[in-house]
Design a protein around this motif. Sequence first.
Motif, PDB file in Angstrom:
ATOM      1  N   PHE A 231       0.827  -1.197   0.000  1.00  0.00           N
ATOM      2  CA  PHE A 231       0.000   0.000   0.000  1.00  0.00           C
ATOM      3  C   PHE A 231       0.866   1.254   0.000  1.00  0.00           C
ATOM      4  N   TYR A 232       1.902   1.281   0.819  1.00  0.00           N
ATOM      5  CA  TYR A 232       2.744   2.473   0.945  1.00  0.00           C
ATOM      6  C   TYR A 232       3.589   2.702  -0.306  1.00  0.00           C
ATOM      7  N   TYR A 233       4.032   1.632  -0.939  1.00  0.00           N
ATOM      8  CA  TYR A 233       4.728   1.787  -2.223  1.00  0.00           C
ATOM      9  C   TYR A 233       3.781   2.385  -3.268  1.00  0.00           C
ATOM     10  N   MET A 234       2.565   1.860  -3.319  1.00  0.00           N
ATOM     11  CA  MET A 234       1.568   2.382  -4.254  1.00  0.00           C
ATOM     12  C   MET A 234       1.264   3.850  -3.972  1.00  0.00           C
ATOM     13  N   PHE A 235       1.149   4.185  -2.700  1.00  0.00           N
ATOM     14  CA  PHE A 235       0.770   5.538  -2.305  1.00  0.00           C
ATOM     15  C   PHE A 235       1.820   6.556  -2.760  1.00  0.00           C
ATOM     16  N   VAL A 236       3.087   6.256  -2.506  1.00  0.00           N
ATOM     17  CA  VAL A 236       4.152   7.181  -2.894  1.00  0.00           C
ATOM     18  C   VAL A 236       4.285   7.248  -4.415  1.00  0.00           C
ATOM     19  N   LEU A 237       4.151   6.107  -5.084  1.00  0.00           N
ATOM     20  CA  LEU A 237       4.162   6.104  -6.551  1.00  0.00           C
ATOM     21  C   LEU A 237       3.056   6.992  -7.106  1.00  0.00           C
ATOM     22  N   PHE A 238       1.896   6.919  -6.502  1.00  0.00           N
ATOM     23  CA  PHE A 238       0.757   7.727  -6.945  1.00  0.00           C
ATOM     24  C   PHE A 238       1.050   9.217  -6.734  1.00  0.00           C
ATOM     25  N   ILE A 239       1.648   9.573  -5.588  1.00  0.00           N
ATOM     26  CA  ILE A 239       1.986  10.973  -5.321  1.00  0.00           C
ATOM     27  C   ILE A 239       2.908  11.513  -6.411  1.00  0.00           C
ATOM     28  N   PHE A 240       3.966  10.762  -6.723  1.00  0.00           N
ATOM     29  CA  PHE A 240       4.938  11.232  -7.714  1.00  0.00           C
ATOM     30  C   PHE A 240       4.314  11.357  -9.100  1.00  0.00           C
ATOM     31  N   SER A 241       3.552  10.332  -9.504  1.00  0.00           N
ATOM     32  CA  SER A 241       2.977  10.359 -10.847  1.00  0.00           C
ATOM     33  C   SER A 241       1.935  11.473 -10.980  1.00  0.00           C
ATOM     34  N   ALA A 242       1.133  11.678  -9.928  1.00  0.00           N
ATOM     35  CA  ALA A 242       0.135  12.739  -9.963  1.00  0.00           C
ATOM     36  C   ALA A 242       0.791  14.119  -9.941  1.00  0.00           C
ATOM     37  N   SER A 243       1.851  14.277  -9.147  1.00  0.00           N
ATOM     38  CA  SER A 243       2.550  15.566  -9.068  1.00  0.00           C
ATOM     39  C   SER A 243       3.067  15.996 -10.424  1.00  0.00           C
ATOM     40  N   MET A 244       3.660  15.058 -11.145  1.00  0.00           N
ATOM     41  CA  MET A 244       4.187  15.381 -12.471  1.00  0.00           C
ATOM     42  C   MET A 244       3.082  15.888 -13.384  1.00  0.00           C
ATOM     43  N   GLY A 245       1.972  15.164 -13.442  1.00  0.00           N
ATOM     44  CA  GLY A 245       0.887  15.555 -14.328  1.00  0.00           C
ATOM     45  C   GLY A 245       0.267  16.886 -13.951  1.00  0.00           C
ATOM     46  N   LEU A 246       0.094  17.113 -12.633  1.00  0.00           N
ATOM     47  CA  LEU A 246      -0.539  18.344 -12.179  1.00  0.00           C
ATOM     48  C   LEU A 246       0.347  19.564 -12.415  1.00  0.00           C
ATOM     49  N   MET A 247       1.638  19.391 -12.266  1.00  0.00           N
ATOM     50  CA  MET A 247       2.556  20.500 -12.526  1.00  0.00           C
ATOM     51  C   MET A 247       2.494  20.936 -13.988  1.00  0.00           C
ATOM     52  N   ILE A 248       2.454  19.978 -14.893  1.00  0.00           N
ATOM     53  CA  ILE A 248       2.527  20.295 -16.320  1.00  0.00           C
ATOM     54  C   ILE A 248       1.147  20.618 -16.896  1.00  0.00           C
ATOM     55  N   LEU A 249       0.169  19.750 -16.669  1.00  0.00           N
ATOM     56  CA  LEU A 249      -1.152  19.958 -17.262  1.00  0.00           C
ATOM     57  C   LEU A 249      -1.863  21.166 -16.663  1.00  0.00           C
ATOM     58  N   GLY A 250      -1.557  21.503 -15.418  1.00  0.00           N
ATOM     59  CA  GLY A 250      -2.166  22.672 -14.804  1.00  0.00           C
ATOM     60  C   GLY A 250      -1.628  23.983 -15.347  1.00  0.00           C
ATOM     61  N   ASN A 251      -0.547  23.906 -16.144  1.00  0.00           N
ATOM     62  CA  ASN A 251       0.069  25.112 -16.698  1.00  0.00           C
ATOM     63  C   ASN A 251       0.241  25.023 -18.215  1.00  0.00           C
ATOM     64  N   GLN A 252      -0.610  24.237 -18.866  1.00  0.00           N
ATOM     65  CA  GLN A 252      -0.455  24.035 -20.311  1.00  0.00           C
ATOM     66  C   GLN A 252      -0.454  25.339 -21.094  1.00  0.00           C
ATOM     67  N   ALA A 253      -1.446  26.172 -20.841  1.00  0.00           N
ATOM     68  CA  ALA A 253      -1.574  27.406 -21.620  1.00  0.00           C
ATOM     69  C   ALA A 253      -0.360  28.307 -21.422  1.00  0.00           C
ATOM     70  N   LYS A 254       0.109  28.386 -20.181  1.00  0.00           N
ATOM     71  CA  LYS A 254       1.242  29.262 -19.884  1.00  0.00           C
ATOM     72  C   LYS A 254       2.533  28.717 -20.493  1.00  0.00           C
ATOM     73  N   ILE A 255       2.735  27.407 -20.413  1.00  0.00           N
ATOM     74  CA  ILE A 255       3.922  26.785 -21.003  1.00  0.00           C
ATOM     75  C   ILE A 255       3.930  26.974 -22.516  1.00  0.00           C
ATOM     76  N   ALA A 256       2.783  26.747 -23.144  1.00  0.00           N
ATOM     77  CA  ALA A 256       2.683  26.872 -24.602  1.00  0.00           C
ATOM     78  C   ALA A 256       2.998  28.297 -25.051  1.00  0.00           C
ATOM     79  N   HIS A 257       2.502  29.282 -24.297  1.00  0.00           N
ATOM     80  CA  HIS A 257       2.747  30.679 -24.658  1.00  0.00           C
ATOM     81  C   HIS A 257       4.205  31.057 -24.427  1.00  0.00           C
ATOM     82  N   LEU A 258       4.756  30.637 -23.300  1.00  0.00           N
ATOM     83  CA  LEU A 258       6.113  31.024 -22.917  1.00  0.00           C
ATOM     84  C   LEU A 258       7.170  30.395 -23.806  1.00  0.00           C
TER      85      LEU A 258
END
Length: 413
Positions: A231-258
């Motif tokens: 469970f704890y391995y899954m939990f930390v894996l989920f945190i890392f994978s979600a963090s990556m997506g949220l950092m990038i997808l949450g800023n798509q418009a700004k990244i594309a413009h910049l």
Amino acid sequence: MENHKVQKQGNVVLIACILFNLIIQVLYIWSLLKVEMMSEAQGGWGWTSQQAGLPYTLVLIFFAVGVLIGGRVQDKIGPRRVATVGGVMVGLGMVLSGLVGENPVGVAIAFGVITGLGIGFGYGSVLPASMKWFHPSKKGLIGGLVLGGFGLATIHYAFTASALLDAFGIENTMLYIGIAVAVLSALVAQFVKNPPPGYVPAVPKSVKDSAITTKTAIDFKWREMLKTKRFYYMFVLFIFSASMGLMILGNQAKIAHLQAGISNAVFLMSIAAIMNAAGRILGGSLSDKIGRNNTLFIAIILQMLNMIGFIFYNNPVTITLGFILVGLCFGTFLAVFPALTADQYGLKNYGVNYGIVYLAYGFAGIVAPVIADYFFDLAGSFTTTYIICAVMMAFMIGLNLLLKREISKQLLR
């Protein structure tokens, strides 16, 4: 014959679950709203990146909390009522966000808390309901299809929100979308239900060829789940994978413009959304065939290389290819973890069990957008964010090896 008729009802439930997610998933349009909120032009609010990022951070946190609460409640009273309440809350939060206007605290509460909880209630209801109608060997595919609706929602909301923003401004855009979400989600939720007692899904002809070993006797309670290492391995894996997506997808418009000079990122967001949905369906289906861990390995390595590549993407072609891979891999991550949770801990208490696992998404929502906004405000670029994401992917390789070993040990017991 009777079982066949019931299975047809399962198909209706599956379609309803997909449509429900298409309606309530308003998360990723925040990238468009954020640009307008930060704009100094007429109609913009002139917010800082961190002010505009706070509602997004809160919505992710309360989304995860809502999945846990909604999952636990639907385990007890069924998914229809919980999904109905969730859909109405999503719409209500959007409506209130439009009414409070430029008030950062008001928008943070309305969108971040109310809409976030509503999305979580809905998400936490439709996922377990859909899986219970089909054979365990299809957990990845069914979960991927339902979550695919979540990913595809970005397409119609991107175009809808863009058109509404141009015509009516930020406040009315949120108001109109909120009303539509509340009404449509409440209607579709009436078709979301569990199978009748004693229902046993038909065994697919190809089940003997499946790489997934199904143990129908596995039904962990949440306290039992928390006592397992995997469970704890899954939990930390989920945190890392979600963090990556949220950092990038949450800023798509700004990244594309910049980085590529793209002023209107709606088309780019639509492509990323299609790939996000495709990743959930293809990744879930692939994990049914080659195993959850092996599918994770493929997505992790691709995403790590892509994050390094983002440092150098500086034109529309490379940026588009980068977002295609982000969407594909992020979708795969989000499809694998629900199926993996069902594999390891069963479906009887799946609502609350996956709700706990999904808290990892909430933790990611606390840290990831704040990190991206902080370093952008500090340096005026996302280079540091890309490096952080690549390092997280490298850590995920090691964690996935540990998880695979722990699962193998469990199968030998």
